[in-house]
Design a protein around this motif. Structure first.
Motif, PDB file in Angstrom:
ATOM      1  N   HIS A   2       0.873  -1.171   0.000  1.00 30.99           N
ATOM      2  CA  HIS A   2       0.000   0.000   0.000  1.00 30.99           C
ATOM      3  C   HIS A   2       0.909   1.220   0.000  1.00 30.99           C
ATOM      4  O   HIS A   2       1.523   1.532   1.017  1.00 30.99           O
ATOM      5  CB  HIS A   2      -0.922   0.000   1.215  1.00 30.99           C
ATOM      6  CG  HIS A   2      -1.905  -1.108   1.213  1.00 30.99           C
ATOM      7  ND1 HIS A   2      -2.624  -1.469   2.322  1.00 30.99           N
ATOM      8  CD2 HIS A   2      -2.304  -1.955   0.233  1.00 30.99           C
ATOM      9  CE1 HIS A   2      -3.423  -2.481   2.027  1.00 30.99           C
ATOM     10  NE2 HIS A   2      -3.233  -2.797   0.768  1.00 30.99           N
ATOM     11  N   THR A  30       0.557   7.862  -2.132  1.00 34.95           N
ATOM     12  CA  THR A  30       0.432   8.243  -3.539  1.00 34.95           C
ATOM     13  C   THR A  30       1.646   9.017  -4.059  1.00 34.95           C
ATOM     14  O   THR A  30       1.983   8.893  -5.237  1.00 34.95           O
ATOM     15  CB  THR A  30      -0.863   9.031  -3.794  1.00 34.95           C
ATOM     16  OG1 THR A  30      -0.913  10.162  -2.920  1.00 34.95           O
ATOM     17  CG2 THR A  30      -2.087   8.161  -3.576  1.00 34.95           C
ATOM     18  N   LEU A  81       4.221   6.540  -5.669  1.00 36.57           N
ATOM     19  CA  LEU A  81       3.835   5.601  -6.731  1.00 36.57           C
ATOM     20  C   LEU A  81       4.929   5.440  -7.780  1.00 36.57           C
ATOM     21  O   LEU A  81       5.225   4.322  -8.199  1.00 36.57           O
ATOM     22  CB  LEU A  81       2.527   6.038  -7.387  1.00 36.57           C
ATOM     23  CG  LEU A  81       1.280   5.952  -6.514  1.00 36.57           C
ATOM     24  CD1 LEU A  81       0.068   6.529  -7.254  1.00 36.57           C
ATOM     25  CD2 LEU A  81       1.015   4.528  -6.070  1.00 36.57           C
ATOM     26  N   VAL A 128      -0.190  -0.467 -10.045  1.00 37.16           N
ATOM     27  CA  VAL A 128      -1.313   0.000  -9.229  1.00 37.16           C
ATOM     28  C   VAL A 128      -2.559  -0.804  -9.565  1.00 37.16           C
ATOM     29  O   VAL A 128      -2.805  -1.154 -10.723  1.00 37.16           O
ATOM     30  CB  VAL A 128      -1.586   1.494  -9.516  1.00 37.16           C
ATOM     31  CG1 VAL A 128      -2.869   1.972  -8.852  1.00 37.16           C
ATOM     32  CG2 VAL A 128      -0.410   2.343  -9.075  1.00 37.16           C
ATOM     33  N   GLU A 153      -7.940   4.761  -4.833  1.00 47.21           N
ATOM     34  CA  GLU A 153      -7.193   5.422  -3.769  1.00 47.21           C
ATOM     35  C   GLU A 153      -7.963   5.271  -2.456  1.00 47.21           C
ATOM     36  O   GLU A 153      -9.194   5.268  -2.450  1.00 47.21           O
ATOM     37  CB  GLU A 153      -7.030   6.896  -4.115  1.00 47.21           C
ATOM     38  CG  GLU A 153      -6.181   7.676  -3.142  1.00 47.21           C
ATOM     39  CD  GLU A 153      -5.968   9.115  -3.593  1.00 47.21           C
ATOM     40  OE1 GLU A 153      -6.422  10.012  -2.856  1.00 47.21           O
ATOM     41  OE2 GLU A 153      -5.360   9.328  -4.661  1.00 47.21           O
ATOM     42  N   HIS A 186      -3.350   6.543  -0.216  1.00 50.44           N
ATOM     43  CA  HIS A 186      -2.583   5.367  -0.633  1.00 50.44           C
ATOM     44  C   HIS A 186      -3.246   4.717  -1.851  1.00 50.44           C
ATOM     45  O   HIS A 186      -4.427   4.921  -2.107  1.00 50.44           O
ATOM     46  CB  HIS A 186      -2.548   4.317   0.487  1.00 50.44           C
ATOM     47  CG  HIS A 186      -1.620   4.617   1.599  1.00 50.44           C
ATOM     48  ND1 HIS A 186      -1.826   5.640   2.490  1.00 50.44           N
ATOM     49  CD2 HIS A 186      -0.469   4.006   1.988  1.00 50.44           C
ATOM     50  CE1 HIS A 186      -0.845   5.645   3.384  1.00 50.44           C
ATOM     51  NE2 HIS A 186      -0.008   4.663   3.100  1.00 50.44           N
ATOM     52  N   ARG A 187      -2.472   3.889  -2.533  1.00 49.63           N
ATOM     53  CA  ARG A 187      -2.972   3.006  -3.590  1.00 49.63           C
ATOM     54  C   ARG A 187      -2.346   1.631  -3.390  1.00 49.63           C
ATOM     55  O   ARG A 187      -1.186   1.514  -2.977  1.00 49.63           O
ATOM     56  CB  ARG A 187      -2.571   3.496  -5.001  1.00 49.63           C
ATOM     57  CG  ARG A 187      -3.126   4.826  -5.442  1.00 49.63           C
ATOM     58  CD  ARG A 187      -4.608   4.815  -5.794  1.00 49.63           C
ATOM     59  NE  ARG A 187      -5.023   3.882  -6.807  1.00 49.63           N
ATOM     60  CZ  ARG A 187      -5.037   4.125  -8.130  1.00 49.63           C
ATOM     61  NH1 ARG A 187      -4.625   5.277  -8.612  1.00 49.63           N
ATOM     62  NH2 ARG A 187      -5.472   3.211  -8.957  1.00 49.63           N
TER      63      ARG A 187
END
Length: 155
Positions: A119, A122, A125, A135, A139, A147-148
């Motif tokens: 996780h 962002t 990333l 991903v 989100e 987070h993603r």
């Protein structure tokens, strides 16, 4: 800055060094409440530590496996969960984070896992994408930080 080495935390001192790095990065810098930073999964996690020759801790990350990982990744028991990746301010930009991710992936392979989930905040990333993570999903907030979810199959 001098070179560093990576090792799986084996001793109480190693674990405390891992927790100190996390405290500095997540609690002090990012404002994550301390009671959220440390959880029941820490006891059984594989913790990896980056240290300078003089013993200064530069970074850490952890790998969850089995049931703990399945809780984090939606139920897949053959997928590990990388988390709590933290690098001290002085060590950022030196490749410590990427080296820690590689060591955690190696630990996952040694345990027969087929992929690693994480996780990602962002803002990070791009870092994980450069390391082969993709991903998936929407989100979501974690400790008030966007987070993603990301995953990388292990070859």
């Amino acid at each position: 800055m001098s070179a560093y080495t990576l090792r799986v935390a084996q001793t109480a001192a190693d674990r405390e060094a891992c927790f100190a790095v996390r405290r500095g990065v997540f609690v002090a810098e990012q404002g994550v409440p301390e009671d959220l930073e440390y959880d029941r999964y820490d006891a059984d996690a594989v913790h990896v530590l980056a240290v300078r020759a003089d013993g200064t801790a530069l970074g850490t990350g952890r790998l969850l496996t089995g049931e703990a990982a399945a809780v984090k990744n939606g139920g897949a028991r053959d997928v590990g969960a990388l988390g709590r990746l933290a690098v001290t301010q002085e060590a950022r930009g030196l490749g410590v984070g990427a080296a820690l991710v590689g060591a955690i992936e190696d630990a996952a392979r040694e345990r027969g896992l087929t992929a690693v989930d994480l996780h990602a905040q962002t803002h990070a990333l791009g870092f994980y994408e450069r390391l082969g993570y993709e991903v998936y999903g929407p989100e979501f907030p974690d400790a008030g930080i966007p987070h993603r979810a990301m995953r990388k199959p292990l070859g």
